[in-house]
Design a protein around this motif. Structure first.
Motif, PDB file in Angstrom:
ATOM      1  N   UNK A 177      50.562  31.024  80.391  1.00  0.00           N
ATOM      2  CA  UNK A 177      49.975  32.277  80.892  1.00  0.00           C
ATOM      3  C   UNK A 177      49.556  32.170  82.349  1.00  0.00           C
ATOM      4  N   UNK A 178      49.497  30.947  82.863  1.00  0.00           N
ATOM      5  CA  UNK A 178      49.172  30.760  84.279  1.00  0.00           C
ATOM      6  C   UNK A 178      50.474  30.910  85.057  1.00  0.00           C
ATOM      7  N   UNK A 179      50.923  32.156  85.156  1.00  0.00           N
ATOM      8  CA  UNK A 179      52.221  32.443  85.768  1.00  0.00           C
ATOM      9  C   UNK A 179      52.147  32.214  87.281  1.00  0.00           C
ATOM     10  N   UNK A 180      53.312  32.135  87.938  1.00  0.00           N
ATOM     11  CA  UNK A 180      53.306  31.923  89.389  1.00  0.00           C
ATOM     12  C   UNK A 180      52.513  32.981  90.162  1.00  0.00           C
TER      13      UNK A 180
ATOM     14  N   UNK B  69      62.002  34.095  90.576  1.00  0.00           N
ATOM     15  CA  UNK B  69      62.075  33.463  89.256  1.00  0.00           C
ATOM     16  C   UNK B  69      63.481  33.540  88.677  1.00  0.00           C
ATOM     17  N   UNK B  70      64.223  34.618  89.029  1.00  0.00           N
ATOM     18  CA  UNK B  70      65.568  34.806  88.477  1.00  0.00           C
ATOM     19  C   UNK B  70      66.681  34.262  89.346  1.00  0.00           C
ATOM     20  N   UNK B  71      66.316  33.752  90.519  1.00  0.00           N
ATOM     21  CA  UNK B  71      67.351  33.342  91.480  1.00  0.00           C
ATOM     22  C   UNK B  71      68.043  32.050  91.037  1.00  0.00           C
ATOM     23  N   UNK B  72      69.377  32.117  90.881  1.00  0.00           N
ATOM     24  CA  UNK B  72      70.116  30.956  90.353  1.00  0.00           C
ATOM     25  C   UNK B  72      70.141  29.785  91.326  1.00  0.00           C
ATOM     26  N   UNK B  73      70.154  30.095  92.635  1.00  0.00           N
ATOM     27  CA  UNK B  73      70.204  28.997  93.605  1.00  0.00           C
ATOM     28  C   UNK B  73      68.869  28.255  93.632  1.00  0.00           C
ATOM     29  N   UNK B  74      67.784  29.004  93.454  1.00  0.00           N
ATOM     30  CA  UNK B  74      66.467  28.367  93.374  1.00  0.00           C
ATOM     31  C   UNK B  74      66.434  27.438  92.163  1.00  0.00           C
ATOM     32  N   UNK B  75      66.941  27.942  91.050  1.00  0.00           N
ATOM     33  CA  UNK B  75      66.941  27.133  89.822  1.00  0.00           C
ATOM     34  C   UNK B  75      67.758  25.861  90.009  1.00  0.00           C
ATOM     35  N   UNK B  76      68.955  26.020  90.587  1.00  0.00           N
ATOM     36  CA  UNK B  76      69.827  24.856  90.774  1.00  0.00           C
ATOM     37  C   UNK B  76      69.171  23.850  91.701  1.00  0.00           C
ATOM     38  N   UNK B  77      68.561  24.363  92.769  1.00  0.00           N
ATOM     39  CA  UNK B  77      67.970  23.439  93.721  1.00  0.00           C
ATOM     40  C   UNK B  77      66.725  22.776  93.178  1.00  0.00           C
TER      41      UNK B  77
ATOM     42  N   UNK C 104      69.712  31.112 102.814  1.00  0.00           N
ATOM     43  CA  UNK C 104      71.021  31.434 102.246  1.00  0.00           C
ATOM     44  C   UNK C 104      70.974  31.600 100.736  1.00  0.00           C
ATOM     45  N   UNK C 105      69.762  31.652 100.162  1.00  0.00           N
ATOM     46  CA  UNK C 105      69.668  31.680  98.707  1.00  0.00           C
ATOM     47  C   UNK C 105      69.733  33.073  98.111  1.00  0.00           C
ATOM     48  N   UNK C 106      69.824  34.092  98.988  1.00  0.00           N
ATOM     49  CA  UNK C 106      69.882  35.449  98.441  1.00  0.00           C
ATOM     50  C   UNK C 106      68.489  36.021  98.298  1.00  0.00           C
ATOM     51  N   UNK C 107      68.296  36.870  97.287  1.00  0.00           N
ATOM     52  CA  UNK C 107      67.047  37.625  97.212  1.00  0.00           C
ATOM     53  C   UNK C 107      65.849  36.774  96.795  1.00  0.00           C
ATOM     54  N   UNK C 108      64.847  36.732  97.707  1.00  0.00           N
ATOM     55  CA  UNK C 108      63.579  36.063  97.383  1.00  0.00           C
ATOM     56  C   UNK C 108      62.466  37.078  97.636  1.00  0.00           C
ATOM     57  N   UNK C 109      62.806  38.365  97.466  1.00  0.00           N
ATOM     58  CA  UNK C 109      61.897  39.413  97.971  1.00  0.00           C
ATOM     59  C   UNK C 109      60.659  39.643  97.122  1.00  0.00           C
ATOM     60  N   UNK C 110      60.691  39.229  95.850  1.00  0.00           N
ATOM     61  CA  UNK C 110      59.465  39.350  95.052  1.00  0.00           C
ATOM     62  C   UNK C 110      59.479  38.285  93.960  1.00  0.00           C
ATOM     63  N   UNK C 111      58.399  38.247  93.191  1.00  0.00           N
ATOM     64  CA  UNK C 111      58.248  37.185  92.184  1.00  0.00           C
ATOM     65  C   UNK C 111      59.435  37.186  91.221  1.00  0.00           C
TER      66      UNK C 111
END
Lengths: 147, 147
Positions: free
Chosen positions: B122-125, A56-64, A45-52
């Protein structure tokens, strides 16, 4: 009961003191989702996790990520009874969230990598040993209520 | 056969380009001996491994760390056929050295921590993901001749 030497307690508290969990929490969870992509299954349910970049930009990932790392504080503050301190969290992950407990170790490994990259030379071998022992105890406690 | 994207090849080569084999080799092996002390059993002839300082300063550890990193370079130079490149090394570790193959993962984990420590932000995900994929292929090849 887990025995901690004074040096280990000092090492763990010193690492904890150097990291800002609100900053690294998001990085740790994002790394886990990138390096071990099957872990994305828990976050449908976190929305887009389709690429790096999306992860990295996903707000729900950050919050969690912040929630998870702030949860580690309980263990730092109760090092002599992590097992019982984490009993409710363990029940939650097993009964409600249905998380495969092997993933706790993977998240722990990503945390160690982020800590190493943050602390650089300050992350000495002795400190790494104490820190990994601490995370192993946390992982074990989180898995304890699974049946 | 293992498939590598162009990005993964670039990431892995990029990591290697940052590595000073002597210092990274010594530090990775030393960390392994400190963080996972049972691994010291393979180095009975190495002299003083009594504590972290002794291990880090031990010249046999340093020399052997370099040997390990040079071995890893073989995989880098033969990324499309790591399996066959490592047949002899796998037999050596199984038949002659009798190393429990679980330890390959532990050394790989310590190497990843050392890389993170040196490369820092620099050791990015995504670089971490490519690096860990490379190491799992190496480990799998090293395990292959065990019976």
């Amino acid at each position: 009961m887990v025995e901690w030497t004074d040096a280990e307690r000092k090492a763990i508290k010193s690492v904890w003191g150097k990291i800002n969990v609100d900053v690294i929490g998001p990085q740790v969870l994002a790394r886990c989702l990138i390096v071990y992509p099957w872990t994305q299954r828990y976050f449908g349910s976190f929305g887009s996790l389709s690429d790096v970049a999306s992860i990295m930009g996903n707000k729900k990932v950050a919050a969690h990520g912040k929630v998870v790392l702030n949860g580690l504080r309980l263990a730092v503050q109760n090092m002599d009874d992590i097992k019982n301190t984490y009993a409710p969290l363990s029940v939650l992950h097993s009964e409600k969230l249905h998380v495969d407990p092997d993933n706790f170790r993977l998240l722990g490994d990503c945390l160690t990598i982020v800590v190493a990259s943050q602390l650089g030379r300050a992350f000495t071998p002795d400190i790494q040993a104490a820190w990994q022992k601490f995370l192993a105890v946390v992982v074990s406690a989180l898995g304890k209520q699974y049946h | 056969m293992v498939q590598w994207t162009a990005e993964e090849r670039a990431a892995i080569q990029g990591v290697f380009a940052t590595l000073d084999y002597e210092s990274v080799g010594r530090e990775s092996l030393a960390r392994c001996l400190v963080v996972y002390p049972w691994t010291q059993r393979y180095f009975g002839g190495f002299g003083n491994l009594y504590n972290a300082e002794a291990i880090m300063a031990n010249p046999n550890v340093a020399a052997h760390g370099t040997v390990v990193l040079r071995g890893l370079e073989k995989a880098l130079k033969n990324m499309d056929d790591i399996k066959n490149t490592y047949t002899t090394l796998s037999e050596l570790h199984s038949e002659k050295l009798q190393v429990d193959p679980g330890n390959f993962q532990l050394l790989a984990d310590c190497l990843t921590v050392v890389v993170a420590k040196h490369m820092r932000t620099e050791f990015t995900p995504d670089i971490q993901a490519a690096w860990q994929k490379f190491l799992s292929v190496v480990i799998s090849a090293l395990r292959r001749q065990y019976h």
